[in-house]
Motif scaffolding. Sequence first.
Motif, PDB file in Angstrom:
ATOM      1  N   THR A 118       0.839  -1.191   0.000  1.00 45.63           N
ATOM      2  CA  THR A 118       0.000   0.000   0.000  1.00 45.63           C
ATOM      3  C   THR A 118       0.877   1.245   0.000  1.00 45.63           C
ATOM      4  O   THR A 118       2.062   1.188   0.361  1.00 45.63           O
ATOM      5  CB  THR A 118      -0.906   0.020   1.233  1.00 45.63           C
ATOM      6  N   PRO A 119       0.322   2.382  -0.399  1.00 46.56           N
ATOM      7  CA  PRO A 119       1.107   3.624  -0.313  1.00 46.56           C
ATOM      8  C   PRO A 119       1.612   3.896   1.094  1.00 46.56           C
ATOM      9  O   PRO A 119       2.721   4.424   1.267  1.00 46.56           O
ATOM     10  CB  PRO A 119       0.099   4.693  -0.771  1.00 46.56           C
ATOM     11  N   GLU A 120       0.815   3.536   2.101  1.00 46.25           N
ATOM     12  CA  GLU A 120       1.247   3.742   3.485  1.00 46.25           C
ATOM     13  C   GLU A 120       2.451   2.872   3.809  1.00 46.25           C
ATOM     14  O   GLU A 120       3.400   3.315   4.485  1.00 46.25           O
ATOM     15  CB  GLU A 120       0.092   3.436   4.441  1.00 46.25           C
ATOM     16  N   GLU A 121       2.430   1.632   3.335  1.00 47.09           N
ATOM     17  CA  GLU A 121       3.574   0.745   3.570  1.00 47.09           C
ATOM     18  C   GLU A 121       4.820   1.242   2.845  1.00 47.09           C
ATOM     19  O   GLU A 121       5.934   1.169   3.376  1.00 47.09           O
ATOM     20  CB  GLU A 121       3.225  -0.675   3.118  1.00 47.09           C
ATOM     21  N   ALA A 122       4.627   1.767   1.619  1.00 45.04           N
ATOM     22  CA  ALA A 122       5.765   2.316   0.881  1.00 45.04           C
ATOM     23  C   ALA A 122       6.349   3.524   1.604  1.00 45.04           C
ATOM     24  O   ALA A 122       7.579   3.681   1.693  1.00 45.04           O
ATOM     25  CB  ALA A 122       5.333   2.698  -0.526  1.00 45.04           C
ATOM     26  N   LYS A 123       5.497   4.376   2.146  1.00 45.87           N
ATOM     27  CA  LYS A 123       5.961   5.560   2.874  1.00 45.87           C
ATOM     28  C   LYS A 123       6.724   5.169   4.122  1.00 45.87           C
ATOM     29  O   LYS A 123       7.772   5.756   4.442  1.00 45.87           O
ATOM     30  CB  LYS A 123       4.762   6.433   3.231  1.00 45.87           C
ATOM     31  N   ALA A 124       6.206   4.157   4.841  1.00 43.83           N
ATOM     32  CA  ALA A 124       6.899   3.702   6.042  1.00 43.83           C
ATOM     33  C   ALA A 124       8.240   3.066   5.699  1.00 43.83           C
ATOM     34  O   ALA A 124       9.201   3.147   6.477  1.00 43.83           O
ATOM     35  CB  ALA A 124       6.017   2.707   6.795  1.00 43.83           C
ATOM     36  N   ARG A 125       8.319   2.451   4.517  1.00 44.31           N
ATOM     37  CA  ARG A 125       9.561   1.779   4.104  1.00 44.31           C
ATOM     38  C   ARG A 125      10.612   2.760   3.624  1.00 44.31           C
ATOM     39  O   ARG A 125      11.794   2.643   3.970  1.00 44.31           O
ATOM     40  CB  ARG A 125       9.240   0.771   2.994  1.00 44.31           C
ATOM     41  N   GLY A 126      10.198   3.746   2.799  1.00 40.26           N
ATOM     42  CA  GLY A 126      11.206   4.592   2.165  1.00 40.26           C
ATOM     43  C   GLY A 126      10.943   6.066   2.206  1.00 40.26           C
ATOM     44  O   GLY A 126      11.552   6.815   1.434  1.00 40.26           O
ATOM     45  N   GLY A 127      10.032   6.521   3.036  1.00 41.02           N
ATOM     46  CA  GLY A 127       9.772   7.940   3.134  1.00 41.02           C
ATOM     47  C   GLY A 127       8.657   8.384   2.215  1.00 41.02           C
ATOM     48  O   GLY A 127       8.068   7.594   1.471  1.00 41.02           O
ATOM     49  N   SER A 128       8.384   9.661   2.234  1.00 45.15           N
ATOM     50  CA  SER A 128       7.229  10.202   1.525  1.00 45.15           C
ATOM     51  C   SER A 128       7.325  10.067   0.014  1.00 45.15           C
ATOM     52  O   SER A 128       6.310  10.053  -0.681  1.00 45.15           O
ATOM     53  CB  SER A 128       7.041  11.683   1.891  1.00 45.15           C
ATOM     54  N   LYS A 129       8.551   9.973  -0.535  1.00 45.68           N
ATOM     55  CA  LYS A 129       8.720   9.882  -1.983  1.00 45.68           C
ATOM     56  C   LYS A 129       8.957   8.451  -2.469  1.00 45.68           C
ATOM     57  O   LYS A 129       9.282   8.243  -3.638  1.00 45.68           O
ATOM     58  CB  LYS A 129       9.875  10.774  -2.424  1.00 45.68           C
ATOM     59  N   ALA A 130       8.808   7.476  -1.572  1.00 44.03           N
ATOM     60  CA  ALA A 130       9.065   6.086  -1.956  1.00 44.03           C
ATOM     61  C   ALA A 130       8.046   5.609  -2.979  1.00 44.03           C
ATOM     62  O   ALA A 130       6.846   5.895  -2.881  1.00 44.03           O
ATOM     63  CB  ALA A 130       9.030   5.179  -0.726  1.00 44.03           C
ATOM     64  N   LEU A 131       8.519   4.879  -3.987  1.00 45.82           N
ATOM     65  CA  LEU A 131       7.654   4.326  -5.028  1.00 45.82           C
ATOM     66  C   LEU A 131       7.009   3.040  -4.523  1.00 45.82           C
ATOM     67  O   LEU A 131       7.682   2.186  -3.928  1.00 45.82           O
ATOM     68  CB  LEU A 131       8.473   4.036  -6.289  1.00 45.82           C
ATOM     69  N   VAL A 132       5.723   2.913  -4.743  1.00 49.99           N
ATOM     70  CA  VAL A 132       5.022   1.688  -4.329  1.00 49.99           C
ATOM     71  C   VAL A 132       5.600   0.493  -5.086  1.00 49.99           C
ATOM     72  O   VAL A 132       5.779   0.540  -6.310  1.00 49.99           O
ATOM     73  CB  VAL A 132       3.515   1.822  -4.605  1.00 49.99           C
ATOM     74  N   ALA A 133       5.921  -0.570  -4.364  1.00 50.75           N
ATOM     75  CA  ALA A 133       6.489  -1.765  -4.993  1.00 50.75           C
ATOM     76  C   ALA A 133       5.446  -2.445  -5.873  1.00 50.75           C
ATOM     77  O   ALA A 133       4.262  -2.495  -5.538  1.00 50.75           O
ATOM     78  CB  ALA A 133       6.986  -2.731  -3.930  1.00 50.75           C
TER      79      ALA A 133
END
Length: 643
Positions: free
Chosen positions: A105-120
């Motif tokens: 999810t976008p929330e998981e991507a943000k928690a993983r790599g910050g606000s600019k992290a690309l969703v896997a």
Amino acid sequence: MDSRPAKNIALPGLETPTPMMAQYLKLKAKAGDCMLFYRMGDFFELFFDDAKAASQTLDIALTSRGEHGGQPIPMCGVPVHAAEGYLARLIKAGHRVAIAEQTETPEEAKARGGSKALVARDIIRFVTAGTLTEDSLLESWSSNILVALAEAGGEIGLAAADISTGYFEVSCVSASALEAELARLGPSEVVAPEGFVAKPYGTIDRPHDDFDSIAGKGALAAHFGNTDFAALSRAELAAAGGLLAYLEHVGQGKMPFLKVPVRREVQQYLLIDQATRDSLEITRSANGGGRAGSLLAEVDRTITGAGARQLAADLSAPLMDKGAIEARLALVQWFHDAPLLRDSTRAALRQLPDIARALGRVVAGRGSPRDLGQIRDGLDGARILRERLGVMAEQPALLESLLPTLDGHGAMVDLFTRALVATPPTEASQGGYIAEGYDAALDALRMAGRDGRAAVAAMEARYRASTGISALKIRHNGVLGYFVEVPAKNADPLMAAGSGFTHRQTMAGAVRFNSPELHEEALRITQASGHALAAEAAHLEELIGHVLARRDAIAASADALARIDVAAALAERAAEGRWCLPEFVPGNELHIEGGRHPVVESALAKLGERFIANDCDLAPEKRLWLVSGPNMGGKSTFCGRMR
């Protein structure tokens, strides 16, 4: 399908692609020669040559996103909710598609790599002509066969499967008989190892190592457990192994439903080459290649999709064993001689869903609550039909062998009846498929959600009264959640300090606000709804586990229903046409009195004309006939009927 990286995806002149495009290119390399459906929010997007081809095939707009080498990157997209319809058109046009989904999810991507992290994202499935399970992508009356070919020990091995129903067969064929076998199966897709000499046109090359006979035996043992495959030849093992490897690749590790493979002896069935099959128009007419005008269309009175598929398979592979033929005919005669029983049986079958394909979707991981409901209703109907037919006297041997497979699912049917609503939805994400009364805790969560929504409605009425704004509404969407909305002209009092409202968003003609009271109530509703959805999802997984544990028995019930449908349907057609039961006699003789051609007779009847019946007497002392007459005089009709 070639899973190796495609050769034309490099982007000269684009030294530093954006993170999104870099991710896309990596997935496109994995997709190989398949179109890539790249998930972007609520759309699947296609780029470059994929976009150009898809826009032409689907007749959708071709736009662009970003640049490549100073030129716009071609792009088109289709909505996720309507993707199946577009996939059907692409597959029918001969394309193959790789589905790249968001794996977090976008929330998981943000928690993983910050606000600019690309969703896997990753490819979760390849959609190909021979590996479809969705009803919207399949014809209910036609099987969808995938064939794998291999050569070992001087023999050609053939493995064929219909993953929508679990059908799986293997056989050894000679090079001269291969064409006839493929004509019988009518595969949607054929795979073979690279360098396979006898492959037909359109065959998909796969890695040679996938078709190793030793690895194939191991793959079969791993998939089916302790089943003994010692009777299979090296060629059959190699073909079966190649088929399993292809299915694992297409499903990206998620295997579909397959029954234990049946070893088919080619000599048990009449071999019909492609030219003869086309001439006889058994399942497709020569005029356009459709079903209309074929022998199948003329004799088919089945009322279930499974029965229609079984009848097509029977006509495509005429039996050579006298005992098996007579067993089928005896069941047809039994239904023919009992018209009331035949009518009631067909009426019962008409109410049953296609449990074979519902089972296939569940096992493949693409099942829905509705599929579980169909399995429940189908098995319950099968039990009722067994009780009705089981009390009849003098049952044919074939029916006696079929009836026990229709029962034995009582505990699971009872569980599903209590657990599922009467008509479960196709979409699980919104919940609503677990019945009231099945889980007290779930009922309490639902009640909390309903109470919260009632509280919100009461809150709206209070806010209207306290503010004097009659147009005030409390709305909800997926981004903001619950919010207060008023027309822009009425927004000033709520903007004032101390109003109790907090400004959230200004629209063209409206302004949206929040309040502490609404926030707290919305939080309670959201938590209750989230917990309720999680509880339903857990129950869904539990119910799917029951189906998986009984999949072989469920498949046997589906097969029995199909065979009963075929027998009752042929009896119905025989009664319509006043057909009689053929009698087998020793020796090479053929005696026909008043023979008619069903397809030609039906065509003449539509024109108001009568078919003239003919006799035929072929015996050892008169084996040679000379048939002559003018053009359109009926010579081919007479000879075709003899065949």
